[in-house]
Scaffold this motif. Structure first.
Motif, PDB file in Angstrom:
ATOM      1  N   LYS A  66       0.828  -1.213   0.000  1.00  0.00           N
ATOM      2  CA  LYS A  66       0.000   0.000   0.000  1.00  0.00           C
ATOM      3  C   LYS A  66       0.860   1.261   0.000  1.00  0.00           C
ATOM      4  O   LYS A  66       0.457   2.293   0.533  1.00  0.00           O
ATOM      5  CB  LYS A  66      -0.926   0.007   1.225  1.00  0.00           C
ATOM      6  CG  LYS A  66      -1.894  -1.144   1.285  1.00  0.00           C
ATOM      7  CD  LYS A  66      -2.978  -1.012   0.252  1.00  0.00           C
ATOM      8  CE  LYS A  66      -4.010  -2.106   0.430  1.00  0.00           C
ATOM      9  NZ  LYS A  66      -5.086  -2.030  -0.517  1.00  0.00           N
ATOM     10  N   GLU A  67       2.043   1.212  -0.611  1.00  0.00           N
ATOM     11  CA  GLU A  67       2.935   2.374  -0.653  1.00  0.00           C
ATOM     12  C   GLU A  67       2.308   3.554  -1.391  1.00  0.00           C
ATOM     13  O   GLU A  67       2.667   4.695  -1.164  1.00  0.00           O
ATOM     14  CB  GLU A  67       4.280   2.023  -1.299  1.00  0.00           C
ATOM     15  CG  GLU A  67       5.165   1.123  -0.469  1.00  0.00           C
ATOM     16  CD  GLU A  67       4.943  -0.353  -0.737  1.00  0.00           C
ATOM     17  OE1 GLU A  67       3.999  -0.709  -1.489  1.00  0.00           O
ATOM     18  OE2 GLU A  67       5.713  -1.161  -0.203  1.00  0.00           O
ATOM     19  N   SER A  68       1.353   3.274  -2.279  1.00  0.00           N
ATOM     20  CA  SER A  68       0.700   4.361  -3.004  1.00  0.00           C
ATOM     21  C   SER A  68      -0.286   5.129  -2.115  1.00  0.00           C
ATOM     22  O   SER A  68      -0.655   6.251  -2.431  1.00  0.00           O
ATOM     23  CB  SER A  68      -0.032   3.812  -4.226  1.00  0.00           C
ATOM     24  OG  SER A  68      -1.057   2.931  -3.826  1.00  0.00           O
ATOM     25  N   LEU A  69      -0.707   4.525  -0.984  1.00  0.00           N
ATOM     26  CA  LEU A  69      -1.628   5.198  -0.071  1.00  0.00           C
ATOM     27  C   LEU A  69      -0.896   5.988   1.015  1.00  0.00           C
ATOM     28  O   LEU A  69      -1.339   7.047   1.421  1.00  0.00           O
ATOM     29  CB  LEU A  69      -2.562   4.186   0.588  1.00  0.00           C
ATOM     30  CG  LEU A  69      -3.540   3.460  -0.320  1.00  0.00           C
ATOM     31  CD1 LEU A  69      -4.345   2.444   0.467  1.00  0.00           C
ATOM     32  CD2 LEU A  69      -4.469   4.457  -0.991  1.00  0.00           C
ATOM     33  N   VAL A  70       0.213   5.446   1.512  1.00  0.00           N
ATOM     34  CA  VAL A  70       0.980   6.083   2.583  1.00  0.00           C
ATOM     35  C   VAL A  70       2.405   6.275   2.086  1.00  0.00           C
ATOM     36  O   VAL A  70       3.080   5.316   1.748  1.00  0.00           O
ATOM     37  CB  VAL A  70       0.966   5.224   3.869  1.00  0.00           C
ATOM     38  CG1 VAL A  70       1.773   5.894   4.968  1.00  0.00           C
ATOM     39  CG2 VAL A  70      -0.442   4.956   4.326  1.00  0.00           C
ATOM     40  N   SER A  71       2.860   7.534   2.046  1.00  0.00           N
ATOM     41  CA  SER A  71       4.193   7.787   1.495  1.00  0.00           C
ATOM     42  C   SER A  71       5.256   8.044   2.553  1.00  0.00           C
ATOM     43  O   SER A  71       6.430   7.832   2.299  1.00  0.00           O
ATOM     44  CB  SER A  71       4.143   8.960   0.514  1.00  0.00           C
ATOM     45  OG  SER A  71       3.633  10.105   1.137  1.00  0.00           O
ATOM     46  N   LYS A 105      -2.838   9.487   1.509  1.00  0.00           N
ATOM     47  CA  LYS A 105      -4.095   9.829   0.847  1.00  0.00           C
ATOM     48  C   LYS A 105      -5.189   9.144   1.658  1.00  0.00           C
ATOM     49  O   LYS A 105      -5.203   7.921   1.796  1.00  0.00           O
ATOM     50  CB  LYS A 105      -4.093   9.307  -0.588  1.00  0.00           C
ATOM     51  CG  LYS A 105      -5.383   9.580  -1.316  1.00  0.00           C
ATOM     52  CD  LYS A 105      -5.350   9.041  -2.714  1.00  0.00           C
ATOM     53  CE  LYS A 105      -6.667   9.338  -3.411  1.00  0.00           C
ATOM     54  NZ  LYS A 105      -6.661   8.825  -4.777  1.00  0.00           N
ATOM     55  N   LEU A 106      -6.078   9.943   2.224  1.00  0.00           N
ATOM     56  CA  LEU A 106      -7.115   9.381   3.083  1.00  0.00           C
ATOM     57  C   LEU A 106      -8.269   8.836   2.254  1.00  0.00           C
ATOM     58  O   LEU A 106      -8.886   9.550   1.470  1.00  0.00           O
ATOM     59  CB  LEU A 106      -7.631  10.449   4.056  1.00  0.00           C
ATOM     60  CG  LEU A 106      -8.639   9.955   5.086  1.00  0.00           C
ATOM     61  CD1 LEU A 106      -7.998   8.935   6.015  1.00  0.00           C
ATOM     62  CD2 LEU A 106      -9.200  11.109   5.867  1.00  0.00           C
ATOM     63  N   ASN A 107      -8.504   7.563   2.403  1.00  0.00           N
ATOM     64  CA  ASN A 107      -9.679   6.907   1.837  1.00  0.00           C
ATOM     65  C   ASN A 107     -10.036   5.734   2.757  1.00  0.00           C
ATOM     66  O   ASN A 107      -9.422   5.567   3.810  1.00  0.00           O
ATOM     67  CB  ASN A 107      -9.450   6.474   0.377  1.00  0.00           C
ATOM     68  CG  ASN A 107      -8.316   5.497   0.220  1.00  0.00           C
ATOM     69  OD1 ASN A 107      -7.944   4.798   1.155  1.00  0.00           O
ATOM     70  ND2 ASN A 107      -7.741   5.446  -0.964  1.00  0.00           N
ATOM     71  N   GLU A 108     -11.002   4.960   2.373  1.00  0.00           N
ATOM     72  CA  GLU A 108     -11.460   3.849   3.214  1.00  0.00           C
ATOM     73  C   GLU A 108     -10.334   2.848   3.508  1.00  0.00           C
ATOM     74  O   GLU A 108     -10.151   2.419   4.645  1.00  0.00           O
ATOM     75  CB  GLU A 108     -12.635   3.142   2.519  1.00  0.00           C
ATOM     76  CG  GLU A 108     -13.390   2.182   3.390  1.00  0.00           C
ATOM     77  CD  GLU A 108     -14.355   2.877   4.336  1.00  0.00           C
ATOM     78  OE1 GLU A 108     -14.749   2.229   5.317  1.00  0.00           O
ATOM     79  OE2 GLU A 108     -14.703   4.034   4.122  1.00  0.00           O
ATOM     80  N   ASP A 109      -9.547   2.490   2.477  1.00  0.00           N
ATOM     81  CA  ASP A 109      -8.461   1.515   2.659  1.00  0.00           C
ATOM     82  C   ASP A 109      -7.372   2.039   3.582  1.00  0.00           C
ATOM     83  O   ASP A 109      -6.897   1.327   4.472  1.00  0.00           O
ATOM     84  CB  ASP A 109      -7.846   1.138   1.304  1.00  0.00           C
ATOM     85  CG  ASP A 109      -8.785   0.291   0.460  1.00  0.00           C
ATOM     86  OD1 ASP A 109      -9.693  -0.341   1.039  1.00  0.00           O
ATOM     87  OD2 ASP A 109      -8.599   0.264  -0.773  1.00  0.00           O
ATOM     88  N   SER A 110      -6.939   3.280   3.353  1.00  0.00           N
ATOM     89  CA  SER A 110      -5.857   3.826   4.173  1.00  0.00           C
ATOM     90  C   SER A 110      -6.320   4.054   5.609  1.00  0.00           C
ATOM     91  O   SER A 110      -5.558   3.867   6.554  1.00  0.00           O
ATOM     92  CB  SER A 110      -5.319   5.124   3.570  1.00  0.00           C
ATOM     93  OG  SER A 110      -6.311   6.120   3.530  1.00  0.00           O
ATOM     94  N   TRP A 111      -7.587   4.439   5.801  1.00  0.00           N
ATOM     95  CA  TRP A 111      -8.115   4.628   7.145  1.00  0.00           C
ATOM     96  C   TRP A 111      -8.069   3.319   7.923  1.00  0.00           C
ATOM     97  O   TRP A 111      -7.627   3.274   9.060  1.00  0.00           O
ATOM     98  CB  TRP A 111      -9.547   5.158   7.063  1.00  0.00           C
ATOM     99  CG  TRP A 111     -10.119   5.545   8.390  1.00  0.00           C
ATOM    100  CD1 TRP A 111     -10.041   6.755   8.996  1.00  0.00           C
ATOM    101  CD2 TRP A 111     -10.872   4.705   9.277  1.00  0.00           C
ATOM    102  NE1 TRP A 111     -10.688   6.728  10.209  1.00  0.00           N
ATOM    103  CE2 TRP A 111     -11.211   5.471  10.407  1.00  0.00           C
ATOM    104  CE3 TRP A 111     -11.289   3.375   9.228  1.00  0.00           C
ATOM    105  CZ2 TRP A 111     -11.940   4.957  11.472  1.00  0.00           C
ATOM    106  CZ3 TRP A 111     -12.018   2.867  10.298  1.00  0.00           C
ATOM    107  CH2 TRP A 111     -12.336   3.660  11.396  1.00  0.00           C
ATOM    108  N   HIS A 112      -8.508   2.218   7.279  1.00  0.00           N
ATOM    109  CA  HIS A 112      -8.488   0.907   7.935  1.00  0.00           C
ATOM    110  C   HIS A 112      -7.067   0.409   8.134  1.00  0.00           C
ATOM    111  O   HIS A 112      -6.780  -0.264   9.132  1.00  0.00           O
ATOM    112  CB  HIS A 112      -9.315  -0.109   7.136  1.00  0.00           C
ATOM    113  CG  HIS A 112     -10.780   0.061   7.319  1.00  0.00           C
ATOM    114  ND1 HIS A 112     -11.440  -0.264   8.486  1.00  0.00           N
ATOM    115  CD2 HIS A 112     -11.732   0.560   6.497  1.00  0.00           C
ATOM    116  CE1 HIS A 112     -12.723   0.000   8.372  1.00  0.00           C
ATOM    117  NE2 HIS A 112     -12.924   0.510   7.166  1.00  0.00           N
ATOM    118  N   ALA A 131      -9.181  15.519   9.928  1.00  0.00           N
ATOM    119  CA  ALA A 131      -8.734  16.667   9.124  1.00  0.00           C
ATOM    120  C   ALA A 131      -7.226  16.613   8.973  1.00  0.00           C
ATOM    121  O   ALA A 131      -6.513  16.259   9.912  1.00  0.00           O
ATOM    122  CB  ALA A 131      -9.141  17.956   9.815  1.00  0.00           C
ATOM    123  N   PRO A 132      -6.713  16.962   7.794  1.00  0.00           N
ATOM    124  CA  PRO A 132      -5.259  16.994   7.611  1.00  0.00           C
ATOM    125  C   PRO A 132      -4.635  18.169   8.363  1.00  0.00           C
ATOM    126  O   PRO A 132      -5.315  19.143   8.704  1.00  0.00           O
ATOM    127  CB  PRO A 132      -5.088  17.157   6.094  1.00  0.00           C
ATOM    128  CG  PRO A 132      -6.361  17.751   5.629  1.00  0.00           C
ATOM    129  CD  PRO A 132      -7.425  17.295   6.567  1.00  0.00           C
TER     130      PRO A 132
END
Length: 135
Positions: A66-71, A105-112, A131-132
């Motif tokens: 998931k490197e594309s979601l969390v950098s 990038k905050l979305n459902e997958d990254s939140w979980h 909030a960012p």
């Protein structure tokens, strides 16, 4: 006897002066790609376990690809020079104990992904839509 021991310990305590040298956030991105849509979020970790939480989160990101979601994941800290017994001692101190910063990038997958990581209790702010951090 017991009172004498406490008095001796108190007299041995030495005053120390503290000087903040620099503020650093050991930045080692998880990926070389710069994602413009990634923002910084504050994540609550177990107190004293910030580095283990960071390591746990990084391992989880890599294992799930998931490197594309969390950098980036950092523990904010500062380098401090203390004068103890006439000698300078350089140490690192966390200036937000119990928290780590995550660029994602905050979305459902990254939140979980963040929420279900061991040693991390969740986001700061709204539980479901945090909030960012303003840049």
């Amino acid at each position: 006897m017991l009172g004498e021991e406490n008095e001796n310990k108190d007299s041995e305590m030495v005053e120390s002066t503290v000087e903040v040298v620099e503020t650093s956030t050991e930045r080692k991105p998880l990926t070389d790609i710069n994602y413009p849509d990634h923002k910084w979020y504050v994540v609550n970790a177990h107190s004293g376990m910030e580095y283990k939480a960071k390591l746990s989160l990084e391992e989880r990101i890599k294992s799930l690809k998931k490197e594309s979601l969390v950098s980036e994941v950092i523990v904010p800290e500062e380098t401090v020079v203390e004068l103890v017994r006439g000698q300078k001692k350089t140490t690192k101190r966390k200036f937000f104990p119990g928290y780590i910063l995550v660029k994602m990038k905050l979305n459902e997958d990254s939140w979980h992904l963040i929420k279900n990581t061991p040693k991390i209790t969740g986001f700061v702010g709204d539980k479901h839509n945090p909030a960012p951090v303003p840049e």
